[in-house]
Design an enzyme around this catalytic site. Structure first.
Site, short mmCIF file in Angstrom:
data_model
loop_
_atom_site.label_atom_id
_atom_site.label_comp_id
_atom_site.label_asym_id
_atom_site.label_seq_id
_atom_site.Cartn_x
_atom_site.Cartn_y
_atom_site.Cartn_z
N VAL A 1 8.10 16.17 -0.99
CA VAL A 1 8.46 15.27 -2.10
C VAL A 1 9.42 15.99 -3.05
CG1 VAL A 1 7.61 13.76 -3.93
CG2 VAL A 1 6.09 14.38 -2.04
N ILE B 1 12.36 20.35 -6.14
CA ILE B 1 11.70 20.22 -7.44
C ILE B 1 10.23 20.60 -7.29
CG2 ILE B 1 11.15 18.67 -9.36
CD1 ILE B 1 13.36 16.79 -8.29
N GLY C 1 27.86 10.84 3.44
CA GLY C 1 26.72 11.54 4.03
C GLY C 1 25.45 11.40 3.21
N GLU D 1 22.09 7.50 5.85
CA GLU D 1 22.17 7.66 7.29
C GLU D 1 22.79 6.42 7.93
OE1 GLU D 1 18.47 9.11 9.01
OE2 GLU D 1 17.98 9.97 7.06
N ASP E 1 10.77 5.37 2.57
CA ASP E 1 10.77 6.81 2.27
C ASP E 1 10.11 7.07 0.91
OD1 ASP E 1 12.19 9.64 2.62
OD2 ASP E 1 12.64 8.95 0.59
N LYS F 1 6.50 9.22 -0.20
CA LYS F 1 6.45 10.26 -1.24
C LYS F 1 5.48 9.86 -2.35
CE LYS F 1 11.17 11.80 -0.23
NZ LYS F 1 12.59 11.49 -0.52
#
Lengths: 431, 431
Positions: free
Chosen positions: A134, A138, A189, A192, A203, A207
């Site tokens: 995650v 950080i 970039g 995807e 996604d 997380k």
């Protein structure tokens, strides 16, 4: 009893794997100073054995078989960086079963198989660390589990997907539509070729499941997290948001009450003077609210090979230090019982609604009546564009706090009013 | 070997001490779950023994003698929260010498007596933790030492003093002058009756010394940190900053090059789109730049009893966990050699200069010539107010990068020009 050398095996020589190898091979003295041991890369599983050249990895470290890591007695720690659920899940299971410590950046596996993997690690008395899963580099998992340990955490508001934050930033700043901003992100970039896991909020849900599980001590799997992506947003939503004093962000939100938890990922209007509203581009930011500490925000690069390898290496160093101290920090299982995830229909928040309606008197009265019937009160209405040729007008309604279920029902009924051409969008508002 | 109970002695029952006691007495089950032991408050040193009532502390825990903590074999951890250099420094020394683990929030003692105390703790094989000494409840020391361990940290830009940040925010938002904003801060309890340590940058220098020592692995004591306060700033500096696209913040800045370190606290112009520029009121924010992780920002409440107790308790829990695992995490001594702190005269940055000059042609040419003679080039000049009665005009000059020493010499010379009435202010610019 200090070991002179601690052996590392790695599977997954993609972007993050490459970044991690670069640090392992590039900073040996610093890592030895931190751990008291040489951290030695023993084996790398990779089908494409031509990769070694560019990365400066001795060819003889390459293998195509994961079992070579399991069966090497000199390998203490296995790093799993292949991503995706399978076979990563099985690899991690095998590694733990073979009493190897594991470091992973795999948010999908960790969020879906949380308690199984943690129990397995505890059973075999090995560490399982996943700081990189995650927020990239950080620090989050360790601060949540250690520095904030005295706190009852009540809420998390997080921007944890750089791809969508980049797209939303472009839409807000350039006035572009979603498809254009997505294409741009792909060319740079940042997105995807198949961007669905990012733009659909999947996604971010992985997380959030991990963060909420740690923060609240209750296991929350991704299937319990409501998720809605950003593709319905249009350039005009950003214009109207700005006029109203808001920014639009894809937020991963988790809130705790005494016996229930909200866990949801969706686009949100947030007041533009909130710090989260200023988090632009591919950056991530995680706002956590604790009873003692108040509001804390962690901000940084949520992805990328260098940043993510920073977290992977920190986990490796931590395990190596533990090995040398003769004590392993076993992963903690969720401890709080009795809290369930609140169904999305039960949440309460404010709403932004945009609709196309007949441009004639009395329309608003009809819409307000439907909303009022569902106990939804309107805080403001703005009439935006009117099109004389079609006799339609676009209106934007901001509501006071209302229940999701009531809002959904009201929108359904509103849609069937003769004077309403279309409910164009609706977005939740956090303030 | 797990201990059923871990004894705690506390000295300093002020605001933070009170907050810490509240958590120790208020969350015993949660703390026991985290540590595996009951954390038992055994003794509190306090001269004012009437304090116990309001805090719900049993009267028999009170003592007026610090030696009662040292000589109690049931006390494992001593918490020092009296603040100030003396007698806190001696108390911590005594505690370590008596093989007690120590938790402190004392930035002055830690920054001034760093290596002596750390060496003493190592000698007696006890922990010395000080997370609360910088940034209140914001996790910093542990993330710097653990999560960022793989990084070479190149710079820190920190807002670490809530009092000055509150005052600067008021000056920026309300257009008030320094004295007015200070008075307001005092009335709200954000500034002390004697505010000098805050407004002169001394408090921030202590905190920067701690962060820089950890980040760079080189001991930096506060006397090596240049510090300049905020009292020279005027309302008009904020107006001009805003016109030029900047905010003014008191920043604690530390930068590392291969063989030297900059460590300085002073007001700074920062571009208003920087996140640090949005950090308002009593909040703190610490921006750290690492070679792997890139830019990270930690944001939160840098003071206050609850937030600070969050960090104190985290340190206590960490030590208790170590006691139960039979392994003590000894504090780390700075390891990097050969780096020295660069004298302030050698730093290079950009500058904002405000001056009162004769309102007639050719004045700017004279000033530019002086600056040019010192290799300082001007990026922009704005003529602000002109006063016909005095024939004076106020001008604002922004320079390109220049060396501090050259700037100081140039200002000295400029001041002696016949056409220059006064150099009203100058502020460094970071961009």
């Amino acid at each position: 009893m200090r070991k002179n050398s601690i052996g590392i095996g790695l599977t997954g020589l993609g972007v993050i794997g490459g970044g991690t190898v670069k640090v392992l091979l590039g900073k040996p003295e610093a890592l030895a100073r931190s751990t008291g041991s040489q951290l030695v890369l023993k084996r790398v599983v990779e089908i494409d054995t031509t990769k070694h050249g560019a990365m400066g990895i001795p060819r003889n470290l390459f293998t195509t078989k994961f079992s070579d890591l399991l069966n090497d007695p000199d390998i203490d720690i296995i790093i799993e960086l292949i991503g995706g659920e399978h076979p990563a899940f099985e690899y991690i299971q095998d590694a733990l079963t073979h009493s190897k410590h594991v470091v992973t950046a795999n948010k999908e596996v960790m969020s879906k198989h949380w308690s199984e993997l943690l129990s397995l690690a505890r059973k075999h008395n090995v560490a399982l660390r996943y700081e990189a899963s995650v927020g990239g580099g950080i620090p989050l998992i360790a601060p949540f589990q250690e520095d904030l340990i005295a706190n009852d955490i009540s809420a998390i508001y997080a921007i944890v997907n750089g791809t969508t934050n980049y797209i939303l930033t472009q839409m807000a700043k350039e006035g572009t539509d979603f498809a254009v901003a997505l294409k741009q992100a792909q060319e740079l970039g940042y997105a995807e070729a198949d961007p669905s896991k990012d733009i659909d909020g999947v996604d971010a849900a992985y997380k959030l499941a991990i963060l909420a599980t740690i923060a609240f001590g209750t296991e929350i799997t991704p299937d319990k997290v409501y998720n809605e992506g950003i593709s319905r947003l249009q350039a005009r939503d950003f214009r109207y948001a700005k006029e109203l004093g808001y920014a639009i962000k894809l937020l991963a939100i988790a809130k705790r009450t005494d016996n229930s938890i909200e866990a949801r990922v969706h686009p949100v209007f947030i007041p533009e003077d909130f710090l989260l509203a200023k988090v632009d581009g591919v950056y991530n930011a995680i706002d956590v609210e604790g009873d003692l500490v108040g509001k804390l925000i962690f901000y940084g690069q949520g992805a990328g090979p260098s940043a993510t390898s920073s977290a992977v290496i920190a986990d490796i160093v931590s395990i190596a230090q533990d090995i040398n101290r003769g004590t392993i920090t076993l992963p903690k299982l969720p401890s709080a019982k009795g809290r369930t995830v609140k169904p999305m229909s039960e949440i309460e928040t404010r709403y932004y609604m945009r609709m196309n309606v007949a441009d004639k008197p009395g329309v608003l009265a009809q819409i307000s009546r439907v909303l009022g019937d569902h106990n939804i009160s309107i805080s403001s209405v703005i009439q935006k564009e009117r099109d004389p040729s079609t006799q339609l007008a676009e209106i934007v309604i901001m509501t006071h706090r209302a229940r999701e279920k009531a809002v959904q029902q009201a929108l359904e009924e509103t849609q069937h009013l003769a004077v309403v051409k279309e409910i164009s969008n609706f977005v939740r508002v956090e303030a």
